[in-house]
Design an enzyme around this catalytic site. Sequence first.
Site, PDB file in Angstrom:
ATOM      1  N   SER A 123       0.827  -1.195   0.000  1.00  0.00           N
ATOM      2  CA  SER A 123       0.000   0.000   0.000  1.00  0.00           C
ATOM      3  C   SER A 123       0.871   1.259   0.000  1.00  0.00           C
ATOM      4  CB  SER A 123      -0.959  -0.030   1.200  1.00  0.00           C
ATOM      5  OG  SER A 123      -2.013   0.886   1.012  1.00  0.00           O
ATOM      6  N   ASP A 187      -7.464  -4.051  -7.563  1.00  0.00           N
ATOM      7  CA  ASP A 187      -6.988  -3.239  -6.432  1.00  0.00           C
ATOM      8  C   ASP A 187      -7.131  -1.743  -6.742  1.00  0.00           C
ATOM      9  OD1 ASP A 187      -5.707  -2.085  -4.296  1.00  0.00           O
ATOM     10  OD2 ASP A 187      -3.829  -3.190  -4.542  1.00  0.00           O
ATOM     11  N   HIS A 317      -6.963  -5.538  -2.582  1.00  0.00           N
ATOM     12  CA  HIS A 317      -5.838  -4.888  -1.890  1.00  0.00           C
ATOM     13  C   HIS A 317      -5.348  -5.758  -0.736  1.00  0.00           C
ATOM     14  CE1 HIS A 317      -3.195  -1.562  -1.128  1.00  0.00           C
ATOM     15  NE2 HIS A 317      -3.581  -1.464   0.130  1.00  0.00           N
TER      16      HIS A 317
END
Length: 623
Positions: A123, A187, A317
């Site tokens: 991330s 994602d 994600h």
Amino acid sequence: MAFEALTGINGDLITRSWSASKQAYLTERYHKEEAGAVVIFAFQPSFSEKDFFDPDNKSSFGEIKLNRVQFPCMRKIGKGDVATVNEAFLKNLEAIIDPRTSFQASVEMAVRSRKQIVFTGHSSGGATAILATVWYLEKYFIRNPNVYLEPRCVTFGAPLVGDSIFSHALGREKWSRFFVNFVSRFDIVPRIMLARKASVEETLPHVLAQLDPRKSSVQESEQRITEFYTRVMRDTSTVANQAVCELTGSAEAFLETLSSFLELSPYRPAGTFVFSTEKRLVAVNNSDAILQMLFYTSQASDEQEWSLIPFRSIRDHHSYEELVQSMGKKLFNHLDGENSIESTLNDLGVSTRGRQYVQAALEEEKKRVENQKKIIQVIEQERFLKKLAWIEDEYKPKCQAHKNGYYDSFKVSNEENDFKANVKRAELAGVFDEVLGLMKKCQLPDEFEGDIDWIKLATRYRRLVEPLDIANYHRHLKNEDTGPYMKRGRPTRYIYAQRGYEHYILKPNGMIAEDVFWNKVNGLNLGLQLEEIQETLKNSGSECGSCFWAEVEELKGKPYEEVEVRVKTLEGMLGEWITDGEVDDKEIFLEGSTFRKWWITLPKNHKSHSPLRDYMMDEITDT
């Protein structure tokens, strides 16, 4: 094996990078792992809105220009434009590399131990890893690539960090190969930075909380997730469509109108992106193609799938553990345009239009490569080197034999050889301007701007031919009609050539030309504050040796008291220019040269203390 050959990383390193990225969730800022000859630095992600869009940044996308002193390579050399990055991500890096933290010391230790360094993160931790890798490349690797080991950057679901200049600079320095970014198909995080802050600011805090794997599971009925996804993809669609229109030169009218009043995201992909589906891994290292894929791989095939994708964009994600564990079972494809891309893009759910746009991006890169080949052919066919050699080996020596040099001979242009030189000057300019046009339109590979052979050729051309352009400018009295050569007359081809050379010689020291020049000027002890000197030398020819004659022409008609600082600066720079080959001392000190004739008119006291007094001893004695 094919994946490792392309990216320089193997499955074990990817697994260890992911493991370290998970551990980083439990740390304050970063987690360090060391095993054998590898040291991994994994960065903690943040799911706070302020760490995606800095609250103090008022721009539409939270961007800021990089500091040129800290990141001297992250720019376009010719134009001088500096790369833009996300300010929130940059501030996080700055906090980590602060000398008061342990991070720099840990990196120093790894460097001294000759261990390969891997920067990684999930991330926004991946965004920090990207910037940390660039920081390492600028601070260590560039100083001595033969000594420092190549770093690697492995990210999982990272947001975009920088603009097209950021991507271009990595390509030019041949650093793109160090960056590998894994992206699960739906994602949302790698797409967030393509959206305007105003589009997502209301829903972003809630979605970031859902993206945090430490929080509760995704709520399938959550309307805010659907709204967020829709807005991000709407902006992503606009960016992708505008980009492909610019790429192919087929801008649609509505997009041209739209872009005139609506800001579009500056962020662009950099490095290699590895898209993952259930069946395969698809590696792409073409930034334009990746941008198209970020939009078209996240589209639905029917209405039912569309209703689920917003929530899939959150779950994907969280899917990198599964991605890493299943890598060995998946097919691997490198999307380079050489092989059929139909089945590969079909598996990623890319529509017919999307496939066309991805293919167009790949074809444009092929055209850039072809353009570079054509440049080489033109240089050979136009007898470019022979024309340079004629000026250097025939024209200059003949002019010097007449005691006035080729600058003054060309300025008068009384001889047949002067006419020949003018023809060759114009022909050489035509070739260089053609190359310059391709560079300005981004129609050459990123690496071309930093190609050593090209830089050396451009430098030879600039040093040899720019004095002729200056002579021509003054022969036609353009300085009186248009203004000083340095302010109004200097062709862009010489500026690009100068900046390319300066970047080439200063890069190993992590320095930029402007700072080097002003440090030299400051060391001349001119008796004024630097700000006053900078104002005095604005638009002077003292920043570049091939502009020596332009500065002489500007100085020779003015009272000494008015130009004393400029005279002393020119003299102070001249010795190094001669040593470096920027100025030919066999030329400028000739008996009939404009420079010598002007210099002997300077006040005796100045000449007696001039650094040129040894060259002009007879003139000092005579006066």
